[in-house]
Design an enzyme around this catalytic site. Sequence first.
Site, PDB file in Angstrom:
ATOM      1  CG  HIS A  62      -5.194  -0.921   4.124  1.00 42.14           C
ATOM      2  ND1 HIS A  62      -5.022  -1.667   2.986  1.00 42.14           N
ATOM      3  CD2 HIS A  62      -5.247  -1.800   5.143  1.00 42.14           C
ATOM      4  CE1 HIS A  62      -4.950  -2.948   3.308  1.00 42.14           C
ATOM      5  NE2 HIS A  62      -5.096  -3.055   4.610  1.00 42.14           N
ATOM      6  CE  LYS A  72      -5.159   4.523  -0.255  1.00 37.06           C
ATOM      7  NZ  LYS A  72      -5.514   3.287   0.436  1.00 37.06           N
ATOM      8  CE1 TYR A 132      -3.386   2.059  -3.622  1.00 38.89           C
ATOM      9  CE2 TYR A 132      -3.986   0.033  -4.751  1.00 38.89           C
ATOM     10  CZ  TYR A 132      -3.370   0.681  -3.702  1.00 38.89           C
ATOM     11  OH  TYR A 132      -2.734  -0.054  -2.733  1.00 38.89           O
ATOM     12  CG  ASP A 168      -6.002  -6.184   5.720  1.00 39.20           C
ATOM     13  OD1 ASP A 168      -5.358  -5.228   6.194  1.00 39.20           O
ATOM     14  OD2 ASP A 168      -6.114  -6.373   4.498  1.00 39.20           O
TER      15      ASP A 168
END
Length: 182
Positions: A62, A72, A132, A168
């Site tokens: 992603h 991130k 995260y 996904d």
Amino acid sequence: MIFTETPIPGAFLIDLEKRGDDRGFFARAFCEKEFAKAGLVDRFVQINNSLSAQKGTLRGMHYQLAPAAETKVVRCIRGSLFDVILDLRQDSPTFGKSYGAELSAENRRMMYVPKGFGHGFITLADDTEAFYFVDEFYSPAHERGVRWNDPKFAIEWPIAPVVLSDKDANQRDFDPAWHLTV
């Protein structure tokens, strides 16, 4: 904190610098000054948490496009996962290269994922939880994904996925006109 650049420039593994005694240890997991000194993003607007119940759950790859591209910082807080980054920066000499490392509750290692990278992971244990930080807000209009097994990139996963979302699993083959532009 100990910042170690990965083989892909701009991406880092971050290890805690523990100070311990017979009670255990203390370590800083984030410091604005240390991140800034290392040339890293030091402002985050969201903290995300994911739990994957089953070993072999794959999430990714992603990312978001500019102007909502995200940086991130990923950490596994329970269990173990293999974290993968994919360089999708068009002007990068390492475009299309991936890098992966094990993040676990035990090793407390973090992955710094810069803007312009795809990101994903596969769990190596049941009940694995990831935490995260991101520096941009989620923007569905800028969201993109690269299929985990797209032959263009040949990402090396340590195990085969057992659980994969339809989203996904059904990402399209890499097409620069779609994957790299809004």
